[in-house]
Write a protein that holds these residues in place. Sequence first.
Motif, PDB file in Angstrom:
ATOM      1  N   GLN A  19       0.520  -1.358  -0.094  1.00 32.90           N
ATOM      2  CA  GLN A  19       0.032  -0.166  -0.021  1.00 32.90           C
ATOM      3  C   GLN A  19       0.669   1.508  -0.146  1.00 32.90           C
ATOM      4  N   LEU A  23       0.974   4.150  -2.708  1.00 34.40           N
ATOM      5  CA  LEU A  23       0.791   5.531  -2.548  1.00 34.40           C
ATOM      6  C   LEU A  23       2.014   6.551  -2.987  1.00 34.40           C
ATOM      7  N   TYR A 140      -6.675  10.180  -2.971  1.00 33.63           N
ATOM      8  CA  TYR A 140      -6.524   8.851  -3.363  1.00 33.63           C
ATOM      9  C   TYR A 140      -7.070   7.686  -2.709  1.00 33.63           C
ATOM     10  N   MET A 142      -7.392   4.277  -0.876  1.00 33.92           N
ATOM     11  CA  MET A 142      -6.580   3.023  -0.603  1.00 33.92           C
ATOM     12  C   MET A 142      -7.177   1.969  -0.526  1.00 33.92           C
ATOM     13  N   ARG A 143      -6.827   1.046  -1.291  1.00 34.53           N
ATOM     14  CA  ARG A 143      -7.544  -0.156  -1.797  1.00 34.53           C
ATOM     15  C   ARG A 143      -7.173  -1.502  -1.309  1.00 34.53           C
ATOM     16  N   ASN A 148      -5.382  -0.566   4.406  1.00 33.27           N
ATOM     17  CA  ASN A 148      -6.005   0.715   4.234  1.00 33.27           C
ATOM     18  C   ASN A 148      -6.709   1.361   5.575  1.00 33.27           C
ATOM     19  N   SER A 152      -4.812   4.309   7.543  1.00 29.08           N
ATOM     20  CA  SER A 152      -5.739   5.498   7.544  1.00 29.08           C
ATOM     21  C   SER A 152      -6.079   5.984   9.084  1.00 29.08           C
ATOM     22  N   TYR A 203     -11.229   4.770   3.019  1.00 28.06           N
ATOM     23  CA  TYR A 203      -9.979   5.226   3.392  1.00 28.06           C
ATOM     24  C   TYR A 203      -9.362   5.767   2.298  1.00 28.06           C
TER      25      TYR A 203
END
Length: 236
Positions: A19, A23, A140, A142-143, A148, A152, A203
């Motif tokens: 992640q 990012l 953006y 977050m997936r 995520n 977050s 998130y």
Amino acid sequence: MEAALTLPLTVFLILGTIQLFVLLQARALTQYAAFRAVRTGSVKHGSCEAMTHTAIAALLPSFARTDSPEALGTAFRVHRDNVFNPAWDQGHTGSIVWLARERPRREEIPPDEEETFDDPARYTSLADVVRLEVRLVFWYPMRIPFANWVLSRMFLAHLGLLDYDAVDPLQPAHQAHWSGKVTPSLDAAIQKELLERTSRKEYVFPLQATYTMRMMTPARISEFATQNCPPTPLGL
């Protein structure tokens, strides 16, 4: 026993690393999108619609499939209204980008801008050059599952927006407490939007970039009905 204790941590480290790297990729695309948006606005009289579409097209690879011309066209068609589609974006809603036009200010645009834009006699100093300066905020999404949520909550706690307190049900003596203080550079409008999306379990992380370029076409009053491009808050 050792595997049962270390496996969850190992899984989080892997997911969290993925992640964070994604990012970072989105951060690079945000800077590129700011440049492309300003470049488009400079030749389109500062048009919000043109800049918004250009920014979204540049950012699509960070949250949608763009591995073929057909996929790219479909992804842009779904997101061209600058809104996340819950069916496509894992439940995310709200704006994709905010565009704040720092310059030129609407009140600074001369009424005869289009007539005098190419007049050499007008430019007696550098201050007379009309520059387009845009601040872009990319929400953006977050997936990566689990990572995520954790990242977050870490970001929110670090920024002082939402403290995190929890007790380990297996070992009550272990208690988490994440907190920090608000970063002054984070605008109140961004803080509010970030908290609202988190409350909906969406998130996101607000990536920001600013770019400035001399305008190649005269700024039009009609394109500056509002200083910021909708739906960007005026206070940004």
